[in-house]
Motif scaffolding. Sequence first.
Motif: not given
Length: 338
Positions: A287, A290, A299, A317, A319, A323, A325
Amino acid sequence: MNFTPVPIALTQCSKTFHGTRVLEPLDLSIGAGETLVLLGPSGCGKTTTLRIIAGLESPDAGGTVRFGDEDVTHLPIERRHVGMVFQSYALFPNLTVRGNVGYGLKIAKTDPAVARRRVDELLALMRLEAHADKPIHQLSGGQRQRVALARALAREPRVLLLDEPLTALDARLRDTLRREMNTLLRGLGVTTVYVTHDQAEAMELGDLIVVMGAGRIEQIGTPRDIYYRPANRAVAQFVGTINRLEGHVPNGTPAIAGGNGNKSELFFRPEDGRLVDPQGASLRGVVETVSFLGERTRVTVSGAAPEALVIDVPGRSEWAPGAAVGIEIAPEGLIALP
């Protein structure tokens, strides 16, 4: 109001200014009562096309414009029986709202009782009764837009032409008036050609959208066709956000051959992607950014494809940048383009 909409047909219409071709020869058909949107960036030829339909410009030799069975190629705008709303609205500052709406009827020497009745009807339709006797400078931008539209409709035109009529308004007012205009045009049933560079306007208002670029038509289709089945990369990249994949894609699906035998790349829209656990996912990345947009969160994921991918997830959501993913793509969301 009593409209008699007509179909419009442009055949091999091009336009050259001072030796420079700004509009390539195009053929275009618009059904009676249909709203057709000319969509594209500045300089793509959409306003030139509108002006040819209006009679404000003549096509190059060989091009023809027909309203129903009538060849209007050489008729000036005042004889084509069209209504037009310009980006600037072009209202008369020395006249009241009522005077502006009824101006065309006065010039046409319409019976005063008939003109009064029609103006009153339009003022009611546009929710302008309380402003009928106000000068134009006392109106808001949205009210001026409605005055311009009422004036264009007063003579019950065969064709309504709108050139970026919402551009000068703020975003919130533009959204409101777009919804109102959509309801109005569908209720009136007048043949309408609408020029815009705004994708949301095109999607909401158009029965058909003509996407233009560099003086030519890139694609003609319904809003759903244009968005989910773009004809080429130019359309895909201009209308909405699109993600590009390269080589092998989820589940090992390879890039496929296009109709000309060349390899096609695969694309997908942000809403057709889903963020999942990276373990076992065909596409994996990190990520990057965001953006919370209310009803959705956008994202951006880097490292999963040659270019960063944009994925829209539900607004609730959460995030965090950094991160790891995985990305899954709905099979029906894959778009192959050469």
